[in-house]
Design an enzyme around this catalytic site. Structure first.
Site, PDB file in Angstrom:
ATOM      1  N   CYS A  13      -6.151  -8.246  -4.721  1.00 13.64           N
ATOM      2  CA  CYS A  13      -4.944  -9.027  -5.041  1.00 13.64           C
ATOM      3  C   CYS A  13      -5.187 -10.108  -6.093  1.00 13.64           C
ATOM      4  O   CYS A  13      -4.250 -10.588  -6.716  1.00 13.64           O
ATOM      5  CB  CYS A  13      -4.369  -9.641  -3.771  1.00 13.64           C
ATOM      6  SG  CYS A  13      -3.873  -8.391  -2.582  1.00 13.64           S
ATOM      7  N   HIS A  50       0.578 -15.255  -6.238  1.00 18.33           N
ATOM      8  CA  HIS A  50       0.472 -13.909  -5.668  1.00 18.33           C
ATOM      9  C   HIS A  50       1.457 -13.829  -4.509  1.00 18.33           C
ATOM     10  O   HIS A  50       1.546 -14.739  -3.688  1.00 18.33           O
ATOM     11  CB  HIS A  50      -0.954 -13.657  -5.183  1.00 18.33           C
ATOM     12  CG  HIS A  50      -1.081 -12.409  -4.380  1.00 18.33           C
ATOM     13  ND1 HIS A  50      -0.588 -11.198  -4.815  1.00 18.33           N
ATOM     14  CD2 HIS A  50      -1.625 -12.175  -3.157  1.00 18.33           C
ATOM     15  CE1 HIS A  50      -0.840 -10.276  -3.899  1.00 18.33           C
ATOM     16  NE2 HIS A  50      -1.460 -10.840  -2.878  1.00 18.33           N
ATOM     17  N   ASN A  98       4.043  -7.121  -1.120  1.00 18.84           N
ATOM     18  CA  ASN A  98       2.749  -7.438  -1.735  1.00 18.84           C
ATOM     19  C   ASN A  98       2.307  -6.248  -2.588  1.00 18.84           C
ATOM     20  O   ASN A  98       1.989  -5.186  -2.058  1.00 18.84           O
ATOM     21  CB  ASN A  98       1.733  -7.732  -0.626  1.00 18.84           C
ATOM     22  CG  ASN A  98       0.367  -8.120  -1.158  1.00 18.84           C
ATOM     23  OD1 ASN A  98       0.078  -7.946  -2.333  1.00 18.84           O
ATOM     24  ND2 ASN A  98      -0.469  -8.644  -0.279  1.00 18.84           N
TER      25      ASN A  98
HETATM   26  O1  UT7 Z   1      -2.761  -9.997  -0.422  1.00 17.72           O
HETATM   27  C1  UT7 Z   1      -3.915 -10.427   0.225  1.00 17.72           C
HETATM   28  C2  UT7 Z   1      -3.591 -11.502   1.095  1.00 17.72           C
HETATM   29  N1  UT7 Z   1      -2.914 -11.004   2.276  1.00 17.72           N
HETATM   30  C3  UT7 Z   1      -2.263 -11.862   3.001  1.00 17.72           C
HETATM   31  O2  UT7 Z   1      -2.213 -12.978   2.558  1.00 17.72           O
HETATM   32  C4  UT7 Z   1      -1.680 -11.498   4.345  1.00 17.72           C
HETATM   33  C5  UT7 Z   1      -1.947 -12.628   5.276  1.00 17.72           C
HETATM   34  N2  UT7 Z   1      -1.406 -12.488   6.602  1.00 17.72           N
HETATM   35  C6  UT7 Z   1      -0.091 -12.468   6.875  1.00 17.72           C
HETATM   36  O3  UT7 Z   1       0.730 -12.472   5.992  1.00 17.72           O
HETATM   37  C7  UT7 Z   1       0.344 -12.536   8.316  1.00 17.72           C
HETATM   38  O4  UT7 Z   1      -0.785 -12.812   9.126  1.00 17.72           O
HETATM   39  C8  UT7 Z   1       1.029 -11.234   8.820  1.00 17.72           C
HETATM   40  C9  UT7 Z   1       2.398 -11.089   8.165  1.00 17.72           C
HETATM   41  C10 UT7 Z   1       0.144 -10.050   8.479  1.00 17.72           C
HETATM   42  C11 UT7 Z   1       1.222 -11.293  10.322  1.00 17.72           C
HETATM   43  O5  UT7 Z   1       1.935 -12.449  10.714  1.00 17.72           O
HETATM   44  P1  UT7 Z   1       1.400 -13.327  11.932  1.00 17.72           P
HETATM   45  O6  UT7 Z   1       2.387 -14.389  12.148  1.00 17.72           O
HETATM   46  O7  UT7 Z   1      -0.002 -13.726  11.605  1.00 17.72           O
HETATM   47  O8  UT7 Z   1       1.479 -12.315  13.131  1.00 17.72           O
HETATM   48  P2  UT7 Z   1       0.313 -11.822  14.097  1.00 17.72           P
HETATM   49  O9  UT7 Z   1      -0.620 -10.934  13.365  1.00 17.72           O
HETATM   50  O10 UT7 Z   1      -0.242 -13.010  14.788  1.00 17.72           O
HETATM   51  O11 UT7 Z   1       1.144 -10.937  15.116  1.00 17.72           O
HETATM   52  C12 UT7 Z   1       2.106 -11.508  16.026  1.00 17.72           C
HETATM   53  C13 UT7 Z   1       2.666 -10.411  16.888  1.00 17.72           C
HETATM   54  C14 UT7 Z   1       1.614  -9.529  17.530  1.00 17.72           C
HETATM   55  O12 UT7 Z   1       2.026  -9.230  18.850  1.00 17.72           O
HETATM   56  P3  UT7 Z   1       1.374  -9.979  20.098  1.00 17.72           P
HETATM   57  O13 UT7 Z   1      -0.094  -9.665  20.025  1.00 17.72           O
HETATM   58  O14 UT7 Z   1       1.687 -11.423  19.897  1.00 17.72           O
HETATM   59  O15 UT7 Z   1       2.088  -9.350  21.244  1.00 17.72           O
HETATM   60  C15 UT7 Z   1       1.652  -8.273  16.687  1.00 17.72           C
HETATM   61  O16 UT7 Z   1       1.266  -7.124  17.417  1.00 17.72           O
HETATM   62  O17 UT7 Z   1       3.499  -9.537  16.107  1.00 17.72           O
HETATM   63  C16 UT7 Z   1       3.101  -8.185  16.328  1.00 17.72           C
HETATM   64  N3  UT7 Z   1       3.326  -7.436  15.105  1.00 17.72           N
HETATM   65  C17 UT7 Z   1       4.505  -6.862  14.784  1.00 17.72           C
HETATM   66  N4  UT7 Z   1       5.685  -6.802  15.431  1.00 17.72           N
HETATM   67  C18 UT7 Z   1       6.702  -6.143  14.831  1.00 17.72           C
HETATM   68  C19 UT7 Z   1       2.462  -7.200  14.095  1.00 17.72           C
HETATM   69  N5  UT7 Z   1       3.049  -6.487  13.117  1.00 17.72           N
HETATM   70  C20 UT7 Z   1       4.325  -6.261  13.536  1.00 17.72           C
HETATM   71  C21 UT7 Z   1       5.413  -5.588  12.949  1.00 17.72           C
HETATM   72  N6  UT7 Z   1       6.575  -5.569  13.639  1.00 17.72           N
HETATM   73  N7  UT7 Z   1       5.351  -4.994  11.736  1.00 17.72           N
END
Ligand code: UT7
Length: 325
Positions: free
Chosen positions: A115, A252, A282
């Site tokens: 990225c 980005h 992204n």
């Molecule tokens: O380009 C390189 C750089 N990349 C990035 O910068 C990405 C960085 N990370 C992020 O943008 C975020 O961490 C995400 C968007 C990937 C995730 O957001 P989050 O607020 O960190 O969510 P999380 O991973 O803590 O997940 C929260 C919950 C989980 O459920 P439990 O364990 O709390 O029951 C996940 O299983 O959301 C669940 N979850 C989803 N639910 C519905 C994860 N993906 C999904 C989904 N739909 N697509």
């Protein structure tokens, strides 16, 4: 003392025609439009057609950037193409672009920083120009991440899209003053200790040859905000500027919450952020030049304005560049 600066002579972008909305994705994996919008700010993404390769996207963006610069492929000395999704393991995707643009001489090669790839490529091309090794360069970020996604993994497949963006750089003699137009500074970093937090779990030299993108989202998020805040601070200090001196920030586009947190920490006004993550998701190395092309194209970014570009990605890699348009 006279010094050479790289002037941005033209900007161009290309997005594949097919748009996939969050609702469409929710029919494939257990997710919802609400979750995706709330956690990432993404509403839709463009996905390349089956017969469209990264080079096709790159060539379309490059042609638009060259047209904006009033130049043709034959005028170029250098192509630096940033991608993590090359057409083939080798040769470089850049050489395919070189042939398509009718550029017979010079040099063309790929840069891999995921990225952060566009910032890396811009830095490389800028240094070629400053060293007098090239008078003109085409810098491209192009990706088809749809090909490396695990479409069954809802934690990653909803976050990415395909696209390409390009800029044409031209050597201009400046007078060594910060007010001169062109690239004022570039800053790139990496820290390989975090290799496993964001990667494709396969590759030409690995036991598994074709892999999928894997990401520890929460950890990447945390590092992204910290690293981006640090590198933007580095840009401001290196150029003797305060946050309010920056006209536009072109970040980005990974997650709207990362953009907002970084802007808040740096006291950058949210109105000065160019945001495309809602429309493009992204697009890895393509995201910064795609956003730049959009804001130049719609007249937000004007000649003479100070623009800060920044990105963070797998490796980890991160970086920033300051440009007076
Ligand atoms: O380009 C390189 C750089 N990349 C990035 O910068 C990405 C960085 N990370 C992020 O943008 C975020 O961490 C995400 C968007 C990937 C995730 O957001 P989050 O607020 O960190 O969510 P999380 O991973 O803590 O997940 C929260 C919950 C989980 O459920 P439990 O364990 O709390 O029951 C996940 O299983 O959301 C669940 N979850 C989803 N639910 C519905 C994860 N993906 C999904 C989904 N739909 N697509």
């Amino acid at each position: 003392m006279k010094m050479i600066r790289s002037l941005i002579a033209g900007v161009g972008a290309y997005l594949p025609e097919r748009v996939v909305t969050n609702r469409e994705l929710a029919q494939r994996v257990d997710t919802s439009d609400e979750w995706i919008v709330e956690r990432s700010g993404i509403r839709q993404r463009h996905i390349a057609a089956d017969d469209q390769l990264t080079s096709d996207l790159a060539i379309a963006a490059a042609r638009r950037a060259l047209e904006a610069a009033g130049m043709s492929g034959g005028d170029l000395d250098l192509i630096v193409l940033a991608t993590a999704t090359p057409d083939n393991t080798f040769p470089s995707t850049a050489t395919r672009v070189q042939a398509a643009l009718g550029m017979a001489g010079g040099a063309a090669f790929d840069v891999q920083a995921v990225c952060s790839g566009f910032i890396y490529a811009l830095s490389v091309a800028d240094n070629f120009i400053k060293a007098g090794q090239a008078r003109s360069a085409l810098v491209i970020g192009a990706e088809t991440f749809s090909r490396i996604l695990d479409w069954k993994d809802r934690t990653t497949c909803v976050l990415f899209g395909d696209g390409a963006g390009a800029v044409v750089l031209r050597a201009e003699a400046g007078h060594g003053e910060v007010s001169d137009r062109g690239i004022l500074s570039t800053h790139i970093h990496s820290d390989g200790r975090y290799y496993d937090l964001l990667k494709v779990d396969g590759g030409a030299s690995s036991s598994k040859q074709v892999g999928h993108l894997r990401m520890e989202g929460r950890e990447v998020f945390r590092h992204a905000v910290a690293n981006l805040t640090e590198v933007v601070g580095e840009v401001l200090e290196a150029n003797g500027l305060a946050p309010q001196d920056i006209d536009w920030v072109v970040p980005h586009q990974a997650n709207k919450r990362i953009l907002d947190s970084t802007a808040r920490k740096l006291h950058l006004s949210p109105e000065r952020l160019v945001v495309t993550v809602d429309q493009h998701a992204n697009t890895s190395a393509a995201s910064v030049p795609l956003a730049l092309a959009e804001a130049v194209g719609d007249g937000r970014i004007k000649p003479g304005q100070l623009v800060l570009l920044e990105a963070m990605g797998g490796g980890f890699t991160w970086g920033a560049a300051l440009v007076r348009m």
